[in-house]
Write an enzyme that holds these catalytic residues in place. Structure first.
Site, PDB file in Angstrom:
ATOM      1  N   GLU A 175       0.817  -1.223   0.000  1.00 28.69           N
ATOM      2  CA  GLU A 175       0.000   0.000   0.000  1.00 28.69           C
ATOM      3  C   GLU A 175       0.849   1.271   0.000  1.00 28.69           C
ATOM      4  O   GLU A 175       0.695   2.142   0.856  1.00 28.69           O
ATOM      5  CB  GLU A 175      -0.968  -0.021   1.190  1.00 28.69           C
ATOM      6  CG  GLU A 175      -1.933  -1.198   1.089  1.00 28.69           C
ATOM      7  CD  GLU A 175      -3.014  -1.219   2.148  1.00 28.69           C
ATOM      8  OE1 GLU A 175      -2.792  -0.662   3.226  1.00 28.69           O
ATOM      9  OE2 GLU A 175      -4.076  -1.792   1.892  1.00 28.69           O
ATOM     10  N   GLU A 367      -5.743  -8.469  -0.931  1.00 28.07           N
ATOM     11  CA  GLU A 367      -6.423  -8.228   0.348  1.00 28.07           C
ATOM     12  C   GLU A 367      -7.875  -7.904   0.083  1.00 28.07           C
ATOM     13  O   GLU A 367      -8.176  -7.011  -0.722  1.00 28.07           O
ATOM     14  CB  GLU A 367      -5.829  -7.031   1.103  1.00 28.07           C
ATOM     15  CG  GLU A 367      -4.510  -7.294   1.742  1.00 28.07           C
ATOM     16  CD  GLU A 367      -4.021  -6.136   2.601  1.00 28.07           C
ATOM     17  OE1 GLU A 367      -4.852  -5.387   3.166  1.00 28.07           O
ATOM     18  OE2 GLU A 367      -2.797  -5.967   2.694  1.00 28.07           O
TER      19      GLU A 367
HETATM   20  C1  BGP Z   1      -4.519  -2.837   4.886  1.00 30.55           C
HETATM   21  C2  BGP Z   1      -3.217  -3.416   5.342  1.00 30.55           C
HETATM   22  C3  BGP Z   1      -3.285  -4.576   6.217  1.00 30.55           C
HETATM   23  C4  BGP Z   1      -4.571  -4.744   6.986  1.00 30.55           C
HETATM   24  C5  BGP Z   1      -5.808  -4.251   6.321  1.00 30.55           C
HETATM   25  C6  BGP Z   1      -7.023  -4.124   7.200  1.00 30.55           C
HETATM   26  O1  BGP Z   1      -4.369  -1.463   4.872  1.00 30.55           O
HETATM   27  O2  BGP Z   1      -2.382  -3.744   4.268  1.00 30.55           O
HETATM   28  O3  BGP Z   1      -2.109  -4.674   6.938  1.00 30.55           O
HETATM   29  O4  BGP Z   1      -4.470  -4.747   8.305  1.00 30.55           O
HETATM   30  O5  BGP Z   1      -5.623  -3.029   5.686  1.00 30.55           O
HETATM   31  O6  BGP Z   1      -6.919  -2.985   8.001  1.00 30.55           O
HETATM   32  P1  BGP Z   1      -7.138  -3.044   9.553  1.00 30.55           P
HETATM   33  O7  BGP Z   1      -6.197  -4.071  10.081  1.00 30.55           O
HETATM   34  O8  BGP Z   1      -6.818  -1.684  10.039  1.00 30.55           O
HETATM   35  O9  BGP Z   1      -8.551  -3.420   9.752  1.00 30.55           O
END
Ligand code: BGP
Length: 477
Positions: A175, A367
């Protein structure tokens, strides 16, 4: 026949810092995540130190460092064909600037990748997932310093050589476009309210990362021609709040602020609109002539991206974001999760088409998932219907995108086992098909337990996305 190609990779994704723990074991150094406490304000007032008496969720996380063999075995029960995780840079180079790597760290991942292969999972490896060595931030100012290019190159060469034949799918920076809203994560830079000319710092760091990423691609290809090296962005789309041309225009500008990153990574040059951004913001980049040659030659093989939700932007709004993307206005047409993330499966199809039109490169949805508060019933079961619904609706839209002509290499559900949230440090924002008994304050037995969605994802993988029916898995009331 399934719409999904035969070699489609169904999998799950985690990151080292959110799962492993063992934060000082095996010679590991501190990374930027190791100094983040729990809570939505975890980025405020950071001193870049581990403080006495403060609970840091990454220090133990779900203890994957010690349990990965059993966890991988458990996840393999769903038939995962690939598994995305990151290498914690600080296990290999604890401070980031050493010339020799830490053998214990290298051996740890070698064993992990072999275990994944034993269970038939293709490792998909992020080289830097919010894990810049803290030392590099404190001593060098993070990615705004060109010296990091060399350190990263050394790190990449080391792991590409060591894991040749074990890992084929790589991604450079997780990201990277979060450089604007979450600079410590996105670009390993500590930008505070006091930072003068934040855009200068953000774009300088971004430039250095582009060069580093391009070099990584070139080195990776040279070491093993089978390596597929992608970039990784957060690409939840941004809609205009109304059809007012001001809203439409600004929403598009904001979208381009993100697509700028994939433009450079995939097209090998800065987009024309960057000239204007530089001029209007008095940005002067410190560059070397060969940087642009590297950027040109070292374009990424595929576009990996995360997708969670959509956002709504109104002209003039203050631009804020979190791990899911831009924080905009409330969308009256969409339901939201407990964390206020709008649920918008159609946006996944929208985004796949947008990216295919723009780049004509393979996509990898690395993701996608939903954070839910799970409840354990008296009989010990966890009926996570909301998660199954989210999964179904998004797989459905991915299917449509493939029918639209998009080339999608695979799909890795975010957090197939509960892990620490990146945005808030909570454990109770659960994404997993496997429950981990651990609470926000670190208490709990860390026992693992399958949720209903475990069988559902297994069924999806078994039928290569054909059977998306989950009703038979839920209890009749
Ligand atoms: C993205 C990241 C992850 C992950 C996900 C969910 O931004 O790459 O590392 O954690 O989001 O976000 P969160 O964990 O804040 O719910």
């Amino acid at each position: 026949m399934s719409v999904f190609p035969k070699n489609f990779l169904w999998g799950g994704a985690i990151a080292a810092n959110q799962a492993e723990g063992g934060y000082r074991e095996g010679g590991k150094g501190l990374s930027v995540t190791d100094i983040l406490p729990v809570g939505p304000n975890r980025f405020n007032d950071l001193t870049l130190e581990v403080k006495e008496g403060v609970f840091y969720p990454s220090h133990e996380a779900i203890d994957f460092y010690h349990t990965y063999k059993e966890d991988i075995q458990l996840l393999a029960g769903m038939g995962l064909q690939c598994f995305r995780t990151s290498i914690a840079w600080t296990r290999i180079f604890p401070n980031g600037d050493e010339s020799e790597p830490n053998e214990e760290g290298l051996a740890f991942y070698e064993e992990m990748f072999k275990t994944l292969r034993e269970y038939g999972m293709e490792p998909v490896i992020t080289l830097s997932h919010f894990e810049t060595p803290l030392h590099l931030v404190k001593e060098y100012g993070g990615w705004k310093n060109r010296k990091l290019i060399q350190f990263f190159e050394n790190y990449c060469r080391t792991v590409f050589e060591r894991y040749k034949g074990l890992v084929r799918y790589w991604m450079t920076f997780n990201e990277i476009n979060h450089a604007h809203t979450l600079p410590l994560f996105g670009a390993g830079i500590h930008v505070t309210e006091k930072t003068e000319q934040p855009l200068q710092v953000i774009y300088q760091a971004s430039h250095n990362m582009f060069v580093a990423s391009a070099k990584a691609v070139l080195i990776g290809h040279e070491i093993d021609k089978d390596n597929q090296i992608g970039c990784m962005l957060s690409l939840s789309p941004i809609y205009p709040a109304t059809c007012n041309p001001e809203d439409v225009f600004e929403a598009n500008e904001l979208r381009r602020r993100s697509l700028f990153y994939s433009d450079v990574h995939l097209r090998g040059e800065y987009p024309a609109y960057f000239e204007r951004i530089k001029k209007e913001n008095n940005i002067e980049l410190d560059t070397e002539p060969e940087d642009f040659e590297f950027i040109k030659q070292g374009t990424c093989d595929y576009l990996g991206f995360s997708f969670y939700r959509s956002s709504l932007h109104e002209a003039g709004m203050k631009i804020l974001g979190n791990t899911g993307g831009i924080l905009g206005k409330k969308n009256p047409y969409l339901k939201e999760t407990n964390w206020g993330w709008p649920i918008d499966p159609l946006a996944l199809r929208y985004v796949c088409n947008e990216l295919t039109d723009r780049y004509q490169k393979p996509l990898f949805i690395v993701e996608n998932g939903i954070g839910v508060i799970d409840e354990i019933k008296e009989d010990g079961s966890i009926e996570d219907t909301e998660r199954m619904m989210y999964l179904k609706d998004h797989v459905e839209m991915m299917k449509e995108a493939i029918k639209d002509g998009c080339i999608i290499l695979g799909y890795t559900w975010w957090g197939p086992i509960d892990i620490v949230s990146a945005g808030t440090g909570e454990m109770e924002k659960r994404y997993g098909f496997v429950y981990v008994d651990k609470n926000n304050d670190g208490s709990g037995t860390r026992e693992r337990r399958k949720k209903k969605s475990y069988d559902y994802y297994k069924q999806i993988i078994e039928t290569n996305g054909k059977n998306l029916d989950y009703i038979h898995l839920t209890k009749k009331e």
